[in-house]
Scaffold this motif. Structure first.
Motif, short mmCIF file in Angstrom:
data_model
loop_
_atom_site.label_atom_id
_atom_site.label_comp_id
_atom_site.label_asym_id
_atom_site.label_seq_id
_atom_site.Cartn_x
_atom_site.Cartn_y
_atom_site.Cartn_z
N ASP A 152 33.55 144.51 73.63
CA ASP A 152 32.19 144.09 73.32
C ASP A 152 31.30 145.02 74.13
O ASP A 152 31.43 145.07 75.35
CB ASP A 152 31.99 142.63 73.74
N PRO A 153 30.39 145.77 73.47
CA PRO A 153 29.61 146.76 74.21
C PRO A 153 28.62 146.16 75.20
O PRO A 153 28.02 146.88 75.99
CB PRO A 153 28.86 147.52 73.09
N ILE A 154 28.44 144.84 75.14
CA ILE A 154 27.43 144.21 76.00
C ILE A 154 28.02 143.83 77.36
O ILE A 154 27.38 144.00 78.40
CB ILE A 154 26.84 142.96 75.33
N ASN A 155 29.23 143.32 77.37
CA ASN A 155 29.82 142.90 78.65
C ASN A 155 29.97 144.08 79.59
O ASN A 155 30.47 145.13 79.21
CB ASN A 155 31.19 142.26 78.42
N LEU A 156 29.53 143.87 80.84
CA LEU A 156 29.62 144.94 81.83
C LEU A 156 31.08 145.17 82.20
O LEU A 156 31.86 144.22 82.31
CB LEU A 156 28.87 144.54 83.09
N SER A 175 32.18 146.11 85.05
CA SER A 175 32.45 145.49 86.37
C SER A 175 32.69 143.99 86.21
O SER A 175 33.52 143.41 86.90
CB SER A 175 31.27 145.74 87.31
N TYR A 176 31.97 143.38 85.27
CA TYR A 176 32.12 141.94 85.03
C TYR A 176 33.50 141.64 84.46
O TYR A 176 34.18 140.73 84.90
CB TYR A 176 31.02 141.48 84.08
N ARG A 208 36.14 141.91 87.10
CA ARG A 208 36.07 140.78 88.02
C ARG A 208 36.72 139.54 87.40
O ARG A 208 37.42 138.78 88.07
CB ARG A 208 34.60 140.49 88.34
N HIS A 260 38.00 149.08 76.69
CA HIS A 260 36.86 149.98 76.45
C HIS A 260 37.23 151.12 75.51
O HIS A 260 36.48 151.45 74.59
CB HIS A 260 36.39 150.53 77.80
N LEU A 313 32.88 134.25 78.51
CA LEU A 313 32.23 134.96 77.39
C LEU A 313 32.90 136.28 77.05
O LEU A 313 32.23 137.20 76.55
CB LEU A 313 30.73 135.15 77.68
N LEU A 314 34.20 136.38 77.32
CA LEU A 314 34.94 137.54 76.84
C LEU A 314 35.48 137.23 75.45
O LEU A 314 35.94 136.12 75.20
CB LEU A 314 36.12 137.87 77.77
#
Lengths: 93, 166
Positions: free
Chosen positions: A27-31, A33-34, A37, A58, A84-85
């Protein structure tokens, strides 16, 4: 002597005993780094392993982040949805 | 805006100008999918790509309400912290306690995902440069997505420092 009866052994469905895959999709929105984590927190993965899975998501669009019995796999999918993954449960090949 | 850790392990946003404060205050509402089917599908995706309708139906019945409760709760936490913002001499300030970090991460992520779904933001759009002020609703949404992401990064950095990871 009383008759003894033997209960038939139930065959367990391979759909539940075979390992199931927990797959995280890109998903291109999720960071990044997030996502790392979350993998560390949910699965207890080292940072290196979390980064490896994140980079697979990615670059390849998806990563099998865990494999195991269906019940636990469903549990992990639910937890990753809480973070929210984009995650699905997949049948074994 | 300045972002600094607090002695208690939280985060302090300070010297926030009015415009930026308004954008922050919009985050809880931005996180509400409000019946938008694309946004709802993103917040509550199907658990299986296979044709396992029974599992998907069970998921909708048993898991989705729990997710909704979690998301709304996180949103409320962020809203309360934003409502408690203080106007100081050099701008607004907001304090986020360490106990609220996970809620903020969740609520900010919701906002980013809902905004992206509503405005059909893809990877290409995420890499576009925003120069000058936003010219339309879509550019404003992109600004929000990047700002909320910036806050997420800062929270994650403090969490990483607190966990002692290199």
């Amino acid at each position: 002597m009383a008759d003894s009866t033997v209960a038939p052994v139930e065959k367990q469905s391979t759909a539940t005993t075979a390992p199931w895959n927990v797959v995280v999709h890109n998903d291109p929105i999720n960071l990044m780094s997030y996502v790392c984590r979350v993998f560390q927190k949910v699965f207890g993965y080292s940072k290196d392993r979390a980064v490896k899975h994140m980079m697979e998501v990615h670059h390849q669009g998806r990563s099998i982040v865990w494999t195991g019995d269906r019940e636990r796999a469903e549990h992990y999918v639910q937890i990753l949805h809480q973070y929210l993954l984009l995650t699905t449960l997949e049948r074994p090949d | 805006m300045f972002i600094s850790p607090t002695l208690e392990g939280g985060l302090r946003l300070s010297e926030i100008d009015r415009g930026l404060m308004n954008i922050l205050r919009e985050a809880p509402d931005a996180a509400d999918p409000r019946g938008d089917s694309r946004a709802l599908d993103r917040l509550y995706p199907r658990p299986t790509a296979d044709v396992e309708e029974e599992m998907n139906d069970d998921w909708n019945e048993f898991v989705q309400p729990d997710l909704q409760h979690l998301f709304e709760s996180a949103n409320q936490t962020m809203r309360r912290d934003l409502d408690a913002a203080a106007l100081e001499e050099d701008g607004w300030s907001v304090e986020v306690s360490a106990a609220h970090f996970d809620a903020w991460l969740c609520a900010l992520n919701q906002a980013r995902l809902v905004l992206a779904s509503r405005h059909k933001v893809d990877e290409k759009a995420m890499n576009e440069e925003l120069s000058g002020g936003p010219r339309d609703a879509r550019e404003f949404a992109l600004l929000q997505i990047h700002l909320y992401g910036f806050l997420q990064e800062n929270i994650l950095r403090i969490q990483e420092l607190d966990s002692g990871e290199p």
